[in-house]
Design an enzyme around this catalytic site. Structure first.
Site, short mmCIF file in Angstrom:
data_model
loop_
_atom_site.label_atom_id
_atom_site.label_comp_id
_atom_site.label_asym_id
_atom_site.label_seq_id
_atom_site.Cartn_x
_atom_site.Cartn_y
_atom_site.Cartn_z
N GLN A 104 -15.81 -14.28 54.78
CA GLN A 104 -17.20 -14.12 54.36
C GLN A 104 -17.24 -13.06 53.25
OE1 GLN A 104 -20.37 -11.97 56.55
NE2 GLN A 104 -21.29 -14.00 56.85
N TYR A 174 -28.99 -8.82 52.64
CA TYR A 174 -28.05 -8.37 51.61
C TYR A 174 -28.43 -8.99 50.26
CZ TYR A 174 -25.72 -6.52 55.66
OH TYR A 174 -25.45 -5.81 56.82
N ARG A 319 -21.43 -12.31 69.68
CA ARG A 319 -21.29 -11.29 70.72
C ARG A 319 -20.51 -11.81 71.92
NH1 ARG A 319 -27.59 -10.00 70.99
NH2 ARG A 319 -27.59 -12.22 70.44
#
Length: 372
Positions: A104, A174, A319
């Site tokens: 990424q 972002y 997670r």
């Protein structure tokens, strides 16, 4: 394996020609654990290796494409050829476990801490300060075009390092997200104003990356795009904006679209009259045009099969793969009842969690479910 979970383990061939062995993806998560020089650390290699066995594809935490885009202490870089050896170690560690490795790449924009960027100068689409008060300045057109090329150069390095693809991080506030958002993009040139102009930077990045792949990749190499479907601010990205983004991205022959949500079943705030989840709406919008990856609070095998039955092509676990790195293998072996859904406080060594990430988990109660 319990037959009810068979759908999770069907292979999928992406547009680039890359085949994933199953529909389960490791979601990108920053570990804050790079070396001091922002190269990939031994701890990170071990962490990814521990979680790469079983999943069809691993998407790494984000690597910054230029020094002005460094948003994390302990985040690794991809802005110089010197980073290639470390990136190659990471790609190899993932692929050795049988998974596809995707890097990424991102620029943090106004979310970069001043102490991490050259001259402490934080840049963004426009000079809109963070809610915490950190200021930024608007990028010039020349700088924007340079950053677009930086995304291409990071893609070239990912190819040389042996990754199977890159994911463009257009989510979570972002820089790519900042250009698309009317909250952070107040420009009045070719990169801002109308919805179409706010799309200019994200699409230019996609086009540059695809051009570099065509020039440098000797074998199939995928390009994916991750985005956040809405913002709480007004003005901000609405669900209607996101559906327009999805329409354009679907025409770009990407390998997948990755929706960034904390809850797979979260519903729209505004912009559309619909009670379905955002992910279901996005899936309906693109149809068979481009695979969709859904993510968000999927912990059990039943959570995953319920989600994939909405029609999305793949499910990402974030997670949950910190909590139980053996999640996929347990489902494959018919041991889904043994899946851990809360992180045990003595599991750091057993689950190979880097110390900085472990400390962050401990400092953020509720982010990851924990138990004694």
């Amino acid at each position: 394996m319990n037959p009810k979970y068979t759908q999770l383990f069907r292979p999928i061939i992406l547009r680039s020609g890359i085949q994933l062995d199953n529909r389960i993806v490791m979601a990108p998560m920053t570990t804050w654990s790079s070396n001091d020089d922002y190269t990939v650390s031994d701890e990170e290699v071990a962490y990814y290796s521990r979680r790469s066995s079983g999943v069809g594809m691993v998407v790494t935490g984000c690597a910054y494409v230029t020094a002005s885009g460094k948003a994390f202490h302990g985040g690794f870089g991809s802005d110089h050829d010197d980073f290639i050896p470390g990136l190659r170690r990471l790609a190899s560690a993932i692929k050795e476990q049988g998974s596809k490795a995707v890097l990424q790449i991102f620029h943090g924009g106004r979310k970069c801490p001043p102490e991490l960027v050259p001259n402490g100068e934080v840049v963004s689409a426009s000079a809109v300060p963070l809610e915490q008060g950190t200021g930024s300045r608007a990028l010039t057109v020349k700088e924007i075009q340079s950053i677009i090329r930086d995304f291409g150069e990071s893609t070239r390095r990912a190819i040389e390092a042996g990754f199977d693809g890159v994911e463009l991080h257009g989510a979570n506030g972002y820089l790519i997200h900042q250009f698309f958002s009317p909250h952070t993009n107040r420009r009045e040139d070719q990169y801002g104003g109308s919805l179409e102009k706010r799309l200019s930077f994200p699409i230019a990045v996609v086009d540059e990356v695809k051009k570099v792949v065509a020039e440098h990749a000797k074998q199939p190499f995928l390009v994916g795009y991750r985005f956040s479907p809405e913002e709480p601010e007004t003005p901000g990205i609405t669900m209607a904006d996101t559906l327009a983004l999805v329409d354009v991205l679907a025409s770009k022959e990407l390998d997948y679209l990755h929706v960034s949500t904390l809850d797979f079943w979260s519903t729209p705030r505004r912009g559309v009259e619909d009670t379905r989840s955002r992910i279901e709406m996005i899936q309906e919008r693109v149809g068979e045009g481009v695979p969709v990856i859904g993510v968000g609070s999927i912990y059990t095998a039943d959570d995953a099969i319920k989600a994939i039955q909405t029609g999305v092509s793949m499910i990402a676990l974030g997670r949950e793969l910190i909590i139980d790195p053996d999640w996929v293998e347990k489902v494959r072996q018919g041991k889904e009842s043994e899946i851990e859904t809360k992180l045990k406080k003595d599991a750091q060594s057993r689950h190979v969690v880097p110390k900085p990430l472990w400390q962050l988990i401990a400092s953020r109660p509720g982010w990851i479910p924990m138990e004694d």
